[in-house]
Write a protein that holds these residues in place. Structure first.
Motif, mmCIF file in Angstrom:
data_model
loop_
_atom_site.group_PDB
_atom_site.id
_atom_site.type_symbol
_atom_site.label_atom_id
_atom_site.label_comp_id
_atom_site.label_asym_id
_atom_site.label_seq_id
_atom_site.Cartn_x
_atom_site.Cartn_y
_atom_site.Cartn_z
ATOM 1 N N GLN A 116 29.296 46.724 -26.305
ATOM 2 C CA GLN A 116 27.779 47.012 -27.347
ATOM 3 C C GLN A 116 27.869 48.145 -27.810
ATOM 4 O O GLN A 116 26.824 48.050 -28.916
ATOM 5 C CB GLN A 116 27.065 47.207 -25.670
ATOM 6 C CG GLN A 116 26.977 46.184 -24.775
ATOM 7 C CD GLN A 116 26.118 44.805 -25.420
ATOM 8 O OE1 GLN A 116 25.189 44.900 -26.037
ATOM 9 N NE2 GLN A 116 26.715 43.705 -24.973
ATOM 10 N N TYR A 174 9.117 33.701 -23.419
ATOM 11 C CA TYR A 174 10.104 32.874 -22.879
ATOM 12 C C TYR A 174 9.965 32.720 -21.441
ATOM 13 O O TYR A 174 10.028 31.643 -20.778
ATOM 14 C CB TYR A 174 11.538 33.879 -22.973
ATOM 15 C CG TYR A 174 12.133 33.450 -24.087
ATOM 16 C CD1 TYR A 174 12.437 32.257 -24.394
ATOM 17 C CD2 TYR A 174 12.728 34.314 -25.026
ATOM 18 C CE1 TYR A 174 13.373 31.769 -25.649
ATOM 19 C CE2 TYR A 174 13.296 33.971 -26.049
ATOM 20 C CZ TYR A 174 13.876 32.815 -26.363
ATOM 21 O OH TYR A 174 14.635 32.290 -27.401
ATOM 22 N N THR A 175 9.138 33.624 -20.630
ATOM 23 C CA THR A 175 8.679 33.388 -19.341
ATOM 24 C C THR A 175 7.882 32.501 -19.254
ATOM 25 O O THR A 175 7.838 31.421 -18.365
ATOM 26 C CB THR A 175 8.180 34.772 -18.611
ATOM 27 O OG1 THR A 175 8.938 35.622 -18.833
ATOM 28 C CG2 THR A 175 7.908 34.688 -17.266
ATOM 29 N N ALA A 178 9.524 29.261 -19.581
ATOM 30 C CA ALA A 178 10.306 28.741 -18.400
ATOM 31 C C ALA A 178 9.438 28.162 -17.300
ATOM 32 O O ALA A 178 9.685 27.209 -16.655
ATOM 33 C CB ALA A 178 11.007 29.972 -18.022
ATOM 34 N N SER A 181 8.410 24.548 -18.436
ATOM 35 C CA SER A 181 9.273 23.956 -18.108
ATOM 36 C C SER A 181 9.466 23.306 -16.724
ATOM 37 O O SER A 181 9.790 22.209 -16.597
ATOM 38 C CB SER A 181 10.768 24.517 -18.562
ATOM 39 O OG SER A 181 10.534 24.798 -20.023
ATOM 40 N N ALA B 211 14.764 29.835 -19.808
ATOM 41 C CA ALA B 211 14.002 30.792 -20.809
ATOM 42 C C ALA B 211 13.905 32.387 -20.342
ATOM 43 O O ALA B 211 13.905 32.966 -21.098
ATOM 44 C CB ALA B 211 12.954 29.911 -21.251
ATOM 45 N N VAL B 212 13.425 32.314 -18.854
ATOM 46 C CA VAL B 212 13.195 33.580 -18.514
ATOM 47 C C VAL B 212 14.547 34.576 -18.719
ATOM 48 O O VAL B 212 14.157 35.801 -19.124
ATOM 49 C CB VAL B 212 12.953 33.587 -16.809
ATOM 50 C CG1 VAL B 212 12.805 35.088 -16.472
ATOM 51 C CG2 VAL B 212 11.722 32.653 -16.581
ATOM 52 N N VAL B 214 16.775 34.449 -21.103
ATOM 53 C CA VAL B 214 17.319 34.639 -22.414
ATOM 54 C C VAL B 214 17.294 35.912 -23.167
ATOM 55 O O VAL B 214 18.461 36.563 -23.622
ATOM 56 C CB VAL B 214 16.553 33.659 -23.313
ATOM 57 C CG1 VAL B 214 16.725 33.829 -24.547
ATOM 58 C CG2 VAL B 214 16.706 32.161 -23.051
ATOM 59 N N ALA B 215 16.102 36.699 -22.823
ATOM 60 C CA ALA B 215 16.061 38.137 -23.464
ATOM 61 C C ALA B 215 17.009 38.953 -22.911
ATOM 62 O O ALA B 215 17.829 39.728 -23.461
ATOM 63 C CB ALA B 215 14.845 38.867 -23.259
ATOM 64 N N TYR B 218 20.599 37.891 -24.428
ATOM 65 C CA TYR B 218 20.781 38.115 -26.116
ATOM 66 C C TYR B 218 21.845 39.097 -26.472
ATOM 67 O O TYR B 218 22.542 38.929 -27.351
ATOM 68 C CB TYR B 218 19.530 38.497 -26.698
ATOM 69 C CG TYR B 218 18.794 37.196 -27.399
ATOM 70 C CD1 TYR B 218 19.471 36.723 -28.477
ATOM 71 C CD2 TYR B 218 17.588 36.571 -27.160
ATOM 72 C CE1 TYR B 218 19.062 35.478 -29.030
ATOM 73 C CE2 TYR B 218 17.224 35.309 -27.612
ATOM 74 C CZ TYR B 218 17.864 34.944 -28.905
ATOM 75 O OH TYR B 218 17.232 33.890 -29.345
ATOM 76 N N PRO B 219 21.870 40.359 -25.780
ATOM 77 C CA PRO B 219 22.751 41.274 -26.232
ATOM 78 C C PRO B 219 24.302 40.867 -26.477
ATOM 79 O O PRO B 219 25.197 41.314 -27.201
ATOM 80 C CB PRO B 219 22.584 42.533 -25.224
ATOM 81 C CG PRO B 219 21.316 42.452 -24.722
ATOM 82 C CD PRO B 219 21.113 40.872 -24.563
ATOM 83 N N TYR B 220 24.376 40.080 -25.151
ATOM 84 C CA TYR B 220 25.918 39.435 -25.246
ATOM 85 C C TYR B 220 26.128 38.228 -26.241
ATOM 86 O O TYR B 220 27.035 38.122 -26.813
ATOM 87 C CB TYR B 220 26.280 38.944 -23.869
ATOM 88 C CG TYR B 220 25.870 40.084 -22.786
ATOM 89 C CD1 TYR B 220 26.872 41.006 -22.619
ATOM 90 C CD2 TYR B 220 24.897 39.996 -21.972
ATOM 91 C CE1 TYR B 220 26.602 42.058 -21.557
ATOM 92 C CE2 TYR B 220 24.491 40.979 -21.227
ATOM 93 C CZ TYR B 220 25.535 42.127 -20.982
ATOM 94 O OH TYR B 220 25.397 43.056 -20.100
ATOM 95 N N ARG B 231 19.174 28.083 -24.606
ATOM 96 C CA ARG B 231 18.136 28.746 -24.192
ATOM 97 C C ARG B 231 16.964 27.957 -23.657
ATOM 98 O O ARG B 231 16.327 27.448 -24.358
ATOM 99 C CB ARG B 231 17.661 29.550 -25.483
ATOM 100 C CG ARG B 231 18.390 30.439 -25.832
ATOM 101 C CD ARG B 231 18.341 31.028 -27.411
ATOM 102 N NE ARG B 231 18.477 29.915 -28.411
ATOM 103 C CZ ARG B 231 18.255 30.039 -29.596
ATOM 104 N NH1 ARG B 231 17.576 31.315 -29.875
ATOM 105 N NH2 ARG B 231 18.266 29.197 -30.516
ATOM 106 N N GLY B 232 16.957 27.908 -22.427
ATOM 107 C CA GLY B 232 15.994 26.910 -21.493
ATOM 108 C C GLY B 232 16.001 25.536 -22.144
ATOM 109 O O GLY B 232 17.073 24.894 -22.618
ATOM 110 N N LEU B 233 14.802 25.072 -21.970
ATOM 111 C CA LEU B 233 14.362 23.521 -22.094
ATOM 112 C C LEU B 233 14.626 23.291 -23.743
ATOM 113 O O LEU B 233 15.392 22.200 -24.026
ATOM 114 C CB LEU B 233 13.340 22.935 -21.818
ATOM 115 C CG LEU B 233 12.756 21.547 -21.603
ATOM 116 C CD1 LEU B 233 13.707 20.967 -20.478
ATOM 117 C CD2 LEU B 233 11.717 21.185 -21.698
#
Lengths: 199, 316
Positions: A116, A174-175, A178, A181, B211-212, B214-215, B218-220, B231-233
């Motif tokens: 990182q 994003y939450t 989700a 979804s 999706a929850v 994803v954030a 992201y760093p990886y 990333r999610g649906l």
């Protein structure tokens, strides 16, 4: 026939859970309790079949690898969590587990820290890397509390707050995605598998 | 300001939340009942996974491992991804392994395999192999053990067969051969693969996450520790399209699918209305229609609520 019955039960339970959106009611409570019970009821025999038999019973009783008795006994000490007087015995398997974590520290440092850091120190060759640079520096400064956030320093840390707010917003977006979804998945089941309206 | 407008916004501010639920439900039900063809744009993290998987096509010396680290609660997002990847593997004759770490994931693996293999002449132990449920407690020795010898680390598959005796294991020994692990999870469990399989053995790791999460992941992705991410649906919908456009494509020139091309994917829109594609292979794309309508609805409500808040606050 079996599929029809199972779909009907699943639809009933789905609607029972959704009924909470109107208000708390016995159908919701029933479905919630059933979920917990079924999950445990399913997991116990599966774990017995997939863990106890191949990793404890077979090695000890069929393959006569008696060394397995030691970790098996160590693991069974967890049961003393339920005893007030002998609860301290359950700490020994926990201690053993913690010692294994030590083994993963070098690799974790590589994944969580070194890689990182390396990626944050690359040359700034575009808008994205510039944004990452500004964001990283200003947020790190924001979390430096040995200096009062006033004057120019305060303005710089404010930029860090903006970056964090945008990050939280993206995360919240994003939450929401989700959760929607999940609702889509359930409605696809109700309309498709149960009612047969979409195929 | 007109008193009627203020009264309207006052009413909106105090509306029963259950009316909002009904509107959101309708915004999802209607697009599902009446699907429409909306474009699906493929993003780089998804395309990278597709290209990596596809690079193993018709290669007996390479395999993909799908790790299921979730239960039914995250199925709507993750299941379409899993089916799409399995379909890709079956279309392009790619050896695929599956493993799961939660008791509740075991039936989901079977469900995904059964859903995808219906349309293909594939055989367990030859074209694919389900290692089955392995307890979380022994995840670390299995992950590390696979770096030396997969058959020794896993020992038996879900049917109790010795893995070393299976035909699929021919030419597949460790992460050098099974060089892609895709972890499907509603958490950051891909980090375990990054820490043990990638840091020590150099395995390629990808993640399929809700999706929850994803954030958090992201760093990886940014550092390259994850070579790609669903990333999610939306990620599932993108992969469904990629499989339709390339892997499942048939013509005289390309009887077994065609290679990936940026130009083709940009220009091609796959129609999801009609019966040409089975529902199970376009489930995420139809879901994304509903997702789009629901998002527009929510943006509208957020704007309406905020306008109402400022108008009523100023008047108050």
């Amino acid at each position: 026939m079996f599929e029809t019955i199972s779909n009907f039960i699943a639809a009933f339970l789905t609607l029972s859970i959704f009924s909470f959106l109107y208000k708390d009611n016995p159908f919701y409570k029933f479905a919630e309790a059933l979920l917990v019970g079924v999950s445990m009821g399913y997991a116990i025999p599966l774990v017995y079949e997939s863990v106890f038999i191949p990793y404890v019973y077979t090695p000890i009783f069929l393959s006569h690898k008696f060394i397995i008795i030691i970790p098996a006994l160590l693991g069974s000490l967890y049961i003393f969590r339920f005893s007030k007087n002998l609860g301290w015995l359950s700490r020994y398997p926990i201690v053993f587990g913690m010692s294994i974590i030590g083994m993963s520290i070098p690799m974790s440092i590589n994944s969580y820290v070194l890689v990182q850091m390396r990626s944050a120190m690359l040359p700034i060759d575009g808008i994205n890397s510039a944004l990452i640079f500004i964001g990283t520096v200003t947020i790190l400064l924001y979390f430096f509390f040995s200096k009062a956030h006033k004057g120019i320093y305060g303005k710089v840390t404010n930029v860090g707050i903006w970056f964090m707010m945008i990050g939280f917003g993206a995360s919240f977006g994003y939450t929401v995605m989700a959760r929607v979804s999940l609702l889509i998945g359930r409605i696809q089941f109700l309309l498709g598998d149960w009612l047969g309206l979409v195929k | 300001m007109n008193q009627n407008v203020i009264n309207f916004f006052n009413k909106i501010q105090n509306i029963d939340r259950r009316y909002i639920y009904i509107v959101v439900a309708l915004s999802i039900i209607i697009p599902l009942l009446i699907p429409f063809n909306s474009p699906t744009y493929v993003t780089k993290p998804t395309a990278d996974i597709y290209k990596k998987v596809d690079s193993f096509a018709f290669d007996e010396n390479k395999a993909v491992l799908l790790s299921f680290t979730h239960d039914a609660s995250t199925m709507p997002e993750l299941f379409p991804m899993e089916v799409a990847v399995l379909r890709h593997c079956f279309e392009r004759n790619i050896k695929v392994f599956t493993i799961c770490w939660l008791p509740a994931a075991a039936p989901l693996v079977d469900y995904a395999l059964n859903t995808a293999k219906e349309d293909y002449d594939v055989q367990s132990g030859v074209d694919y192999c389900n290692f089955g449920f392995k307890p979380w407690a022994i995840q670390l020795p299995i992950m590390l053990g696979m770096g030396d010898d997969i058959a020794k680390a896993v020992e038996t598959d879900s049917q109790g067969r010795k893995v070393e005796n299976l035909e699929i294991m021919k030419n597949i020994k460790n992460y050098d051969d099974m060089n892609l692990v895709i972890d499907f999870a509603g958490s950051s469990s891909a980090i375990s693969w990054i820490t043990y399989a990638r840091a020590r053995f150099g395995a390629n790791i990808a993640a399929g996450v809700t999706a929850v999460m994803v954030a958090d992941n992201y760093p990886y992705l940014q550092t390259g520790q994850l070579m790609g991410m669903f990333r999610g649906l939306k990620g599932a919908a993108e992969y469904e399209k990629l499989v339709d456009v390339f892997a499942a494509y048939e013509s005289e020139d390309y009887p077994n699918g065609r290679p990936y091309s940026n130009e083709i994917i940009k220009e091609t829109n796959v129609p999801i209305t009609g019966d040409t594609i089975p529902y199970k292979y376009k489930k995420a794309r139809i879901g994304m229609n509903a997702q789009s309508v629901a998002h527009i609805m929510m943006i509208f409500f957020i704007l309406l609520g905020n306008i109402g808040y400022f108008i009523t606050r100023n008047k108050g």
